[in-house]
Write an enzyme that holds these catalytic residues in place. Sequence first.
Site, PDB file in Angstrom:
ATOM      1  N   HIS A  28      54.903  46.003  32.591  1.00  0.00           N
ATOM      2  CA  HIS A  28      56.358  46.175  32.689  1.00  0.00           C
ATOM      3  C   HIS A  28      56.732  47.552  33.235  1.00  0.00           C
ATOM      4  O   HIS A  28      57.862  48.007  33.040  1.00  0.00           O
ATOM      5  CB  HIS A  28      57.017  45.945  31.316  1.00  0.00           C
ATOM      6  CG  HIS A  28      56.979  44.513  30.863  1.00  0.00           C
ATOM      7  ND1 HIS A  28      57.309  44.097  29.595  1.00  0.00           N
ATOM      8  CD2 HIS A  28      56.644  43.378  31.545  1.00  0.00           C
ATOM      9  CE1 HIS A  28      57.187  42.780  29.514  1.00  0.00           C
ATOM     10  NE2 HIS A  28      56.770  42.322  30.678  1.00  0.00           N
TER      11      HIS A  28
ATOM     12  N   CYS B 190      61.166  53.803  44.416  1.00  0.00           N
ATOM     13  CA  CYS B 190      62.197  54.010  45.437  1.00  0.00           C
ATOM     14  C   CYS B 190      62.687  52.657  45.959  1.00  0.00           C
ATOM     15  O   CYS B 190      61.887  51.866  46.475  1.00  0.00           O
ATOM     16  CB  CYS B 190      61.665  54.856  46.588  1.00  0.00           C
ATOM     17  SG  CYS B 190      62.931  55.092  47.863  1.00  0.00           S
TER      18      CYS B 190
HETATM   19  N1  APR Z   1      52.778  47.179  13.443  1.00  0.00           N
HETATM   20  C1  APR Z   1      52.613  45.978  14.037  1.00  0.00           C
HETATM   21  N2  APR Z   1      53.626  45.258  14.527  1.00  0.00           N
HETATM   22  C2  APR Z   1      54.856  45.768  14.425  1.00  0.00           C
HETATM   23  C3  APR Z   1      55.111  47.012  13.811  1.00  0.00           C
HETATM   24  C4  APR Z   1      54.003  47.735  13.296  1.00  0.00           C
HETATM   25  N3  APR Z   1      54.140  48.915  12.696  1.00  0.00           N
HETATM   26  N4  APR Z   1      56.459  47.228  13.859  1.00  0.00           N
HETATM   27  C5  APR Z   1      57.008  46.174  14.460  1.00  0.00           C
HETATM   28  N5  APR Z   1      56.045  45.276  14.807  1.00  0.00           N
HETATM   29  C6  APR Z   1      56.192  43.979  15.483  1.00  0.00           C
HETATM   30  C7  APR Z   1      57.481  43.263  15.175  1.00  0.00           C
HETATM   31  O1  APR Z   1      57.323  42.484  14.011  1.00  0.00           O
HETATM   32  C8  APR Z   1      57.680  42.426  16.421  1.00  0.00           C
HETATM   33  O2  APR Z   1      57.049  41.145  16.297  1.00  0.00           O
HETATM   34  O3  APR Z   1      56.215  44.242  16.860  1.00  0.00           O
HETATM   35  C9  APR Z   1      56.969  43.233  17.520  1.00  0.00           C
HETATM   36  C10 APR Z   1      57.902  43.907  18.498  1.00  0.00           C
HETATM   37  O4  APR Z   1      58.580  42.929  19.224  1.00  0.00           O
HETATM   38  P1  APR Z   1      59.652  43.295  20.349  1.00  0.00           P
HETATM   39  O5  APR Z   1      60.593  44.296  19.825  1.00  0.00           O
HETATM   40  O6  APR Z   1      60.209  42.011  20.852  1.00  0.00           O
HETATM   41  O7  APR Z   1      58.771  44.022  21.475  1.00  0.00           O
HETATM   42  P2  APR Z   1      57.851  43.368  22.605  1.00  0.00           P
HETATM   43  O8  APR Z   1      57.228  42.114  22.131  1.00  0.00           O
HETATM   44  O9  APR Z   1      56.974  44.442  23.110  1.00  0.00           O
HETATM   45  O10 APR Z   1      58.944  43.016  23.711  1.00  0.00           O
HETATM   46  C11 APR Z   1      58.514  42.454  24.927  1.00  0.00           C
HETATM   47  O11 APR Z   1      60.711  42.630  25.800  1.00  0.00           O
HETATM   48  O12 APR Z   1      62.756  43.543  26.373  1.00  0.00           O
HETATM   49  C12 APR Z   1      61.476  43.497  26.612  1.00  0.00           C
HETATM   50  O13 APR Z   1      60.493  44.551  28.406  1.00  0.00           O
HETATM   51  C13 APR Z   1      60.665  44.661  27.013  1.00  0.00           C
HETATM   52  O14 APR Z   1      58.264  44.887  27.036  1.00  0.00           O
HETATM   53  C14 APR Z   1      59.370  44.447  26.279  1.00  0.00           C
HETATM   54  C15 APR Z   1      59.363  42.939  26.056  1.00  0.00           C
END
Ligand code: APR
Length: 228
Positions: free
Chosen positions: A105, A113
């Site tokens: 990402h 650019c």
């Molecule tokens: N340890 C393990 N897991 C954790 C912790 C922790 N300390 N804290 C939070 N989590 C988990 C949450 O329970 C959740 O399932 O991490 C996950 C985070 O999920 P998202 O916030 O949806 O993040 P992500 O999956 O990386 O999002 C994917 O969405 O908007 C976009 O481009 C952005 O790369 C991102 C993509």
Amino acid sequence: MRIVVLTGAGISAESGVPTFRDADGLWEGHRVEDVATPAAYDAQPAVVHQFYDARRAALAGVEPNPAHLALARLERAWGDDLLVVTQNIDDLHERAGSTRVLHMHGSLRSALCRACGSRVEWEGDLGHFPPCPACHRLELRPDVVWFGEIPYELDRIFGALERADLFVSVGTSGAVYPAAGFVQAAAAYGARTLELNLEPSEGSHFFDEARHGRAGELVPAWVDELLG
Ligand code: APR
């Protein structure tokens, strides 16, 4: 044994980088369509720059946590047979010592650019519309893959999933494709699959095994297990 580890915002949560979809997550304070789409940038580039400039500046105040460090330790032992694919735009894997990392990402440490397509290393803000070092036009945008755009490195990622014996997903909600589909692809190619997440992700049932807890504890424990 070839291993692919997919990481998401949850691996950086214990470093103090906010996730997207948890309570207090970034998407609670912002509408995705205001800051993370090409249309948002066309409509309000200054607002979008402000959002990413703040996040880039915040990197100076955070450090890798035991989960990042454990993956770097695993790479030192496992070499080329470990690949980390991250959805994160922070640089905590690299600062922990990992070198085999694909940022599907994009990255806060890079600018793209819109005029010439160059991707350039970037440390400071972009909100003052600085010139592109390559073509000198004032068209630098965050080098971040927004909703509606195609992630980077998909050929290499699917190649690695095809060859993987083990696929591990760390700290991702499984809400965003194509990353959310990697578990099914890896399984179809014959890999064992393991989820390490605070809670069951949306695709938790696709994994052979799921362990729930904090990445800062689960990842070092899993690496210890592997390294015997
Ligand atoms: N340890 C393990 N897991 C954790 C912790 C922790 N300390 N804290 C939070 N989590 C988990 C949450 O329970 C959740 O399932 O991490 C996950 C985070 O999920 P998202 O916030 O949806 O993040 P992500 O999956 O990386 O999002 C994917 O969405 O908007 C976009 O481009 C952005 O790369 C991102 C993509």
